[in-house]
Design a protein around this motif. Structure first.
Motif, PDB file in Angstrom:
ATOM      1  N   SER A 198       0.774  -1.209  -0.013  1.00  0.00           N
ATOM      2  CA  SER A 198      -0.077  -0.098   0.034  1.00  0.00           C
ATOM      3  C   SER A 198       0.901   1.451   0.027  1.00  0.00           C
ATOM      4  CB  SER A 198      -0.890  -0.076   1.212  1.00  0.00           C
ATOM      5  OG  SER A 198      -0.275   0.158   2.473  1.00  0.00           O
ATOM      6  N   LEU A 199       0.249   2.234  -0.605  1.00  0.00           N
ATOM      7  CA  LEU A 199       0.745   3.796  -0.641  1.00  0.00           C
ATOM      8  C   LEU A 199      -0.320   4.572   0.132  1.00  0.00           C
ATOM      9  CD1 LEU A 199       3.279   5.297  -1.622  1.00  0.00           C
ATOM     10  CD2 LEU A 199       1.860   5.730  -3.698  1.00  0.00           C
ATOM     11  N   THR A 200      -0.137   5.345   1.224  1.00  0.00           N
ATOM     12  CA  THR A 200      -0.973   6.070   1.895  1.00  0.00           C
ATOM     13  C   THR A 200      -0.451   7.260   2.013  1.00  0.00           C
ATOM     14  OG1 THR A 200      -0.643   4.836   4.006  1.00  0.00           O
ATOM     15  CG2 THR A 200      -2.225   3.989   2.778  1.00  0.00           C
ATOM     16  N   GLY A 201      -1.406   8.516   2.049  1.00  0.00           N
ATOM     17  CA  GLY A 201      -0.925   9.765   2.591  1.00  0.00           C
ATOM     18  C   GLY A 201      -1.153   9.860   4.223  1.00  0.00           C
ATOM     19  N   PRO A 202      -0.961  10.918   4.862  1.00  0.00           N
ATOM     20  CA  PRO A 202      -1.091  11.380   6.087  1.00  0.00           C
ATOM     21  C   PRO A 202      -2.424  10.967   6.752  1.00  0.00           C
ATOM     22  CG  PRO A 202       0.131  13.060   5.012  1.00  0.00           C
ATOM     23  CD  PRO A 202      -0.435  12.193   3.985  1.00  0.00           C
ATOM     24  N   ASP A 203      -3.445  11.104   5.981  1.00  0.00           N
ATOM     25  CA  ASP A 203      -4.762  10.712   6.519  1.00  0.00           C
ATOM     26  C   ASP A 203      -5.046   9.283   6.430  1.00  0.00           C
ATOM     27  OD1 ASP A 203      -5.263  10.459   4.026  1.00  0.00           O
ATOM     28  OD2 ASP A 203      -6.745  11.803   3.570  1.00  0.00           O
ATOM     29  N   GLY A 204      -4.248   8.317   5.991  1.00  0.00           N
ATOM     30  CA  GLY A 204      -4.544   7.088   5.804  1.00  0.00           C
ATOM     31  C   GLY A 204      -5.237   6.396   4.466  1.00  0.00           C
ATOM     32  N   HIS A 205      -5.710   7.516   3.965  1.00  0.00           N
ATOM     33  CA  HIS A 205      -6.113   7.225   2.445  1.00  0.00           C
ATOM     34  C   HIS A 205      -5.005   6.966   1.471  1.00  0.00           C
ATOM     35  CE1 HIS A 205     -10.263   7.480   3.709  1.00  0.00           C
ATOM     36  NE2 HIS A 205      -9.955   8.860   4.447  1.00  0.00           N
ATOM     37  N   GLY A 206      -5.570   6.178   0.237  1.00  0.00           N
ATOM     38  CA  GLY A 206      -4.249   5.846  -0.627  1.00  0.00           C
ATOM     39  C   GLY A 206      -4.874   4.977  -1.456  1.00  0.00           C
ATOM     40  N   VAL A 207      -3.801   3.970  -1.844  1.00  0.00           N
ATOM     41  CA  VAL A 207      -4.157   2.915  -2.712  1.00  0.00           C
ATOM     42  C   VAL A 207      -3.547   1.775  -2.230  1.00  0.00           C
ATOM     43  CG1 VAL A 207      -2.240   3.669  -4.254  1.00  0.00           C
ATOM     44  CG2 VAL A 207      -4.143   2.436  -5.269  1.00  0.00           C
ATOM     45  N   GLN A 208      -4.246   0.683  -2.569  1.00  0.00           N
ATOM     46  CA  GLN A 208      -3.511  -0.891  -2.133  1.00  0.00           C
ATOM     47  C   GLN A 208      -3.299  -1.347  -3.434  1.00  0.00           C
ATOM     48  OE1 GLN A 208      -5.850  -4.651  -0.719  1.00  0.00           O
ATOM     49  NE2 GLN A 208      -5.199  -3.436   1.080  1.00  0.00           N
ATOM     50  N   LEU A 209      -2.312  -2.082  -3.617  1.00  0.00           N
ATOM     51  CA  LEU A 209      -1.616  -2.739  -4.611  1.00  0.00           C
ATOM     52  C   LEU A 209      -1.766  -4.279  -3.921  1.00  0.00           C
ATOM     53  CD1 LEU A 209       0.949  -2.552  -7.288  1.00  0.00           C
ATOM     54  CD2 LEU A 209       0.388  -4.778  -6.441  1.00  0.00           C
ATOM     55  N   TRP A 210      -2.685  -5.203  -4.743  1.00  0.00           N
ATOM     56  CA  TRP A 210      -2.903  -6.602  -4.096  1.00  0.00           C
ATOM     57  C   TRP A 210      -2.626  -7.455  -5.306  1.00  0.00           C
ATOM     58  CZ3 TRP A 210      -6.052  -9.495  -7.165  1.00  0.00           C
ATOM     59  CH2 TRP A 210      -7.102  -8.818  -8.109  1.00  0.00           C
ATOM     60  N   ALA A 211      -2.078  -8.660  -4.967  1.00  0.00           N
ATOM     61  CA  ALA A 211      -1.816  -9.746  -5.965  1.00  0.00           C
ATOM     62  C   ALA A 211      -1.828 -11.133  -5.528  1.00  0.00           C
ATOM     63  CB  ALA A 211      -0.361  -9.357  -6.509  1.00  0.00           C
ATOM     64  N   ASP A 212      -1.983 -11.816  -6.514  1.00  0.00           N
ATOM     65  CA  ASP A 212      -1.884 -13.294  -6.143  1.00  0.00           C
ATOM     66  C   ASP A 212      -0.662 -13.797  -5.436  1.00  0.00           C
ATOM     67  OD1 ASP A 212      -4.535 -13.821  -7.259  1.00  0.00           O
ATOM     68  OD2 ASP A 212      -3.883 -14.445  -9.035  1.00  0.00           O
ATOM     69  N   PRO A 213      -0.802 -14.687  -4.567  1.00  0.00           N
ATOM     70  CA  PRO A 213       0.469 -15.245  -4.232  1.00  0.00           C
ATOM     71  C   PRO A 213       1.695 -15.729  -4.971  1.00  0.00           C
ATOM     72  CG  PRO A 213      -1.352 -16.255  -2.963  1.00  0.00           C
ATOM     73  CD  PRO A 213      -1.779 -15.472  -4.224  1.00  0.00           C
ATOM     74  N   VAL A 214       1.512 -15.862  -6.183  1.00  0.00           N
ATOM     75  CA  VAL A 214       2.365 -16.406  -7.388  1.00  0.00           C
ATOM     76  C   VAL A 214       3.441 -14.813  -7.516  1.00  0.00           C
ATOM     77  CG1 VAL A 214       1.191 -15.696  -9.444  1.00  0.00           C
ATOM     78  CG2 VAL A 214       3.147 -17.520  -9.551  1.00  0.00           C
ATOM     79  N   PHE A 215       2.822 -13.680  -7.109  1.00  0.00           N
ATOM     80  CA  PHE A 215       3.640 -12.534  -7.147  1.00  0.00           C
ATOM     81  C   PHE A 215       4.561 -12.576  -5.939  1.00  0.00           C
ATOM     82  CE2 PHE A 215       0.283 -11.876 -10.222  1.00  0.00           C
ATOM     83  CZ  PHE A 215       1.217 -11.259 -11.441  1.00  0.00           C
ATOM     84  N   LYS A 216       5.684 -13.254  -5.918  1.00  0.00           N
ATOM     85  CA  LYS A 216       6.381 -13.280  -4.584  1.00  0.00           C
ATOM     86  C   LYS A 216       7.272 -12.348  -4.467  1.00  0.00           C
ATOM     87  CE  LYS A 216       6.104 -18.555  -4.902  1.00  0.00           C
ATOM     88  NZ  LYS A 216       6.896 -19.602  -5.022  1.00  0.00           N
ATOM     89  N   TRP A 217       7.559 -11.614  -5.561  1.00  0.00           N
ATOM     90  CA  TRP A 217       8.546 -10.491  -5.587  1.00  0.00           C
ATOM     91  C   TRP A 217       7.919  -9.085  -5.792  1.00  0.00           C
ATOM     92  CZ3 TRP A 217      13.745 -11.358  -4.551  1.00  0.00           C
ATOM     93  CH2 TRP A 217      13.971 -12.867  -4.342  1.00  0.00           C
ATOM     94  N   VAL A 218       8.544  -7.957  -5.660  1.00  0.00           N
ATOM     95  CA  VAL A 218       8.171  -6.736  -5.883  1.00  0.00           C
ATOM     96  C   VAL A 218       9.366  -5.834  -5.933  1.00  0.00           C
ATOM     97  CG1 VAL A 218       7.573  -6.134  -3.376  1.00  0.00           C
ATOM     98  CG2 VAL A 218       6.480  -4.641  -5.185  1.00  0.00           C
ATOM     99  N   GLN A 219       9.567  -5.157  -7.103  1.00  0.00           N
ATOM    100  CA  GLN A 219      10.407  -4.297  -7.453  1.00  0.00           C
ATOM    101  C   GLN A 219       9.933  -2.717  -6.765  1.00  0.00           C
ATOM    102  OE1 GLN A 219      13.597  -5.152  -8.490  1.00  0.00           O
ATOM    103  NE2 GLN A 219      14.450  -3.070  -8.802  1.00  0.00           N
ATOM    104  N   VAL A 220      10.579  -2.053  -6.259  1.00  0.00           N
ATOM    105  CA  VAL A 220      10.394  -0.737  -5.910  1.00  0.00           C
ATOM    106  C   VAL A 220      11.307   0.318  -6.353  1.00  0.00           C
ATOM    107  CG1 VAL A 220       9.616   1.091  -3.827  1.00  0.00           C
ATOM    108  CG2 VAL A 220       8.941  -1.565  -3.725  1.00  0.00           C
ATOM    109  N   TYR A 221      10.856   1.211  -7.183  1.00  0.00           N
ATOM    110  CA  TYR A 221      11.796   2.304  -7.816  1.00  0.00           C
ATOM    111  C   TYR A 221      11.215   3.756  -7.496  1.00  0.00           C
ATOM    112  CZ  TYR A 221      13.787   5.045 -11.496  1.00  0.00           C
ATOM    113  OH  TYR A 221      14.190   5.899 -12.394  1.00  0.00           O
ATOM    114  N   THR A 222      12.071   4.308  -7.240  1.00  0.00           N
ATOM    115  CA  THR A 222      11.607   5.829  -6.921  1.00  0.00           C
ATOM    116  C   THR A 222      12.122   6.818  -8.212  1.00  0.00           C
ATOM    117  OG1 THR A 222      13.475   6.155  -5.461  1.00  0.00           O
ATOM    118  CG2 THR A 222      11.346   5.755  -4.537  1.00  0.00           C
ATOM    119  N   ALA A 223      11.214   7.357  -8.853  1.00  0.00           N
ATOM    120  CA  ALA A 223      11.576   8.133  -9.963  1.00  0.00           C
ATOM    121  C   ALA A 223      11.700   9.670  -9.476  1.00  0.00           C
ATOM    122  CB  ALA A 223      10.418   8.026 -10.896  1.00  0.00           C
ATOM    123  N   GLU A 224      12.786  10.307 -10.018  1.00  0.00           N
ATOM    124  CA  GLU A 224      13.057  11.524  -9.564  1.00  0.00           C
ATOM    125  C   GLU A 224      12.497  12.597 -10.355  1.00  0.00           C
ATOM    126  OE1 GLU A 224      16.843  14.796  -8.440  1.00  0.00           O
ATOM    127  OE2 GLU A 224      17.095  12.612  -9.552  1.00  0.00           O
TER     128      GLU A 224
END
Length: 308
Positions: free
Chosen positions: A237-263
């Protein structure tokens, strides 16, 4: 005469209630997702290629292959070096290919493309991606079918940039359902050691961390559903200070997650990609969590985005 198409090809819009999403013909990329006009992914101009691989579908492997080299049944394969500065093949073979429309309704669209035999990839695959909107959010369905005469390993990933509405990225909190991190070298971002357990260190996002000052291009493993999750799904999940935001869900076969911060994401500045993957970087060489399809066999999996 027909008007010229934008750089990303035809644009396929779907809607359900106040939710809207736009998917591109080239790359089958998710170009935007909004609810009540509030953005829950970063967007980009249809007239340019997706910046920083935004929305890309990563088939038949996600992330990087060292030197573009791997072996199938002991036969050396040489992929094109699509990340030449690092001497890697990156993000599969269909990012910039046109995808054919299979179905398009008011609230759903399905596109498909063929991974045709070519240098470095000798086995044809038929792959499709479906995007569907309903009251719960956006659901994305991947299928891959082996059209060839021999078994082949593969992986799938996607490259969305979730967004917590109009909150600045640095004000958001990132939570990951991942228990390991994959050490990579600084120059080529290739694995140098096995994954290590997260133990409350600087890249441990299990309990959530604010993103100000955080820079990542990092593969996390051990992504798994919480023991008490009723649907058995992996949830980031990615949430703002008020707790609202967005959840990214996936089947368990997605055992990995790459996180990239773009400038410098266009019109946004700081942005974050949260990329569910079925396997880690350079999996065509390590074999880690590859999926093998026999001739005629098909595979299906899902992920999605839910506003919080």
């Amino acid at each position: 005469m027909h008007d010229p198409l934008p750089a990303t090809g035809r644009q396929f819009e779907i809607a359900s209630g106040t939710a809207r999403a736009v998917i591109t013909e080239f790359g089958a990329a998710l170009r935007s997702y909004t609810v009540d006009g509030v953005p829950f992914t970063e967007t980009f101009d249809a007239e340019r290629l997706p910046p920083s691989a935004a929305g890309a579908v990563l088939v038949p492997w996600p992330n990087r292959v060292a030197d573009g080299r791997w072996a199938l049944d002991g036969e050396p394969q040489q992929l094109a070096l699509t990340e030449p500065d690092r001497h890697n093949a990156i993000h599969g073979l269909l990012r910039h290919e046109p995808w054919s429309i299979v179905e398009h309704t008011d609230s759903a669209v399905v596109l498909q493309a063929t991974v045709s035999p070519r240098p470095g990839w000798p086995v044809p695959l038929l792959t499709s991606i479906g995007y569907a909107l309903d009251g719960d959010g956006l659901t994305v369905t991947h299928t891959v079918e082996n059209l060839g005469g021999r078994a082949v390993p593969f992986g799938v990933g996607v490259h969305p940039y979730p967004r917590a509405g109009n909150v600045e990225t640095d004000e958001c909190t990132l939570r990951l359902a991942a228990s390991t991190v994959l050490p990579v070298d600084a120059d080529r971002l290739l694995p140098v050691r096995p994954p290590r357990a997260l133990e409350g260190d600087e890249v441990d996002f299990r309990s959530g961390r604010r993103l100000a000052g955080v820079w990542l291009d990092t593969a996390f493993g051990g992504a798994a559903p919480a023991p008490d999750d009723p649907a058995g799904l992996v949830r980031h999940s990615l949430t703002g200070p008020d707790g609202h935001g967005v959840q990214l869900w996936a089947d368990p076969v997605f055992k990995w997650v790459q996180v990239y911060t773009a400038e410098n994401f266009p019109e946004r500045g700081r942005a974050i990609a949260i990329e569910p993957m079925t396997c880690p970087p350079d999996a065509l060489n390590s074999g880690t969590d590859l999926i093998t399809l026999n001739p005629g066999e098909a595979w299906t999996a899902h992920w999605g985005l839910t506003p919080l």
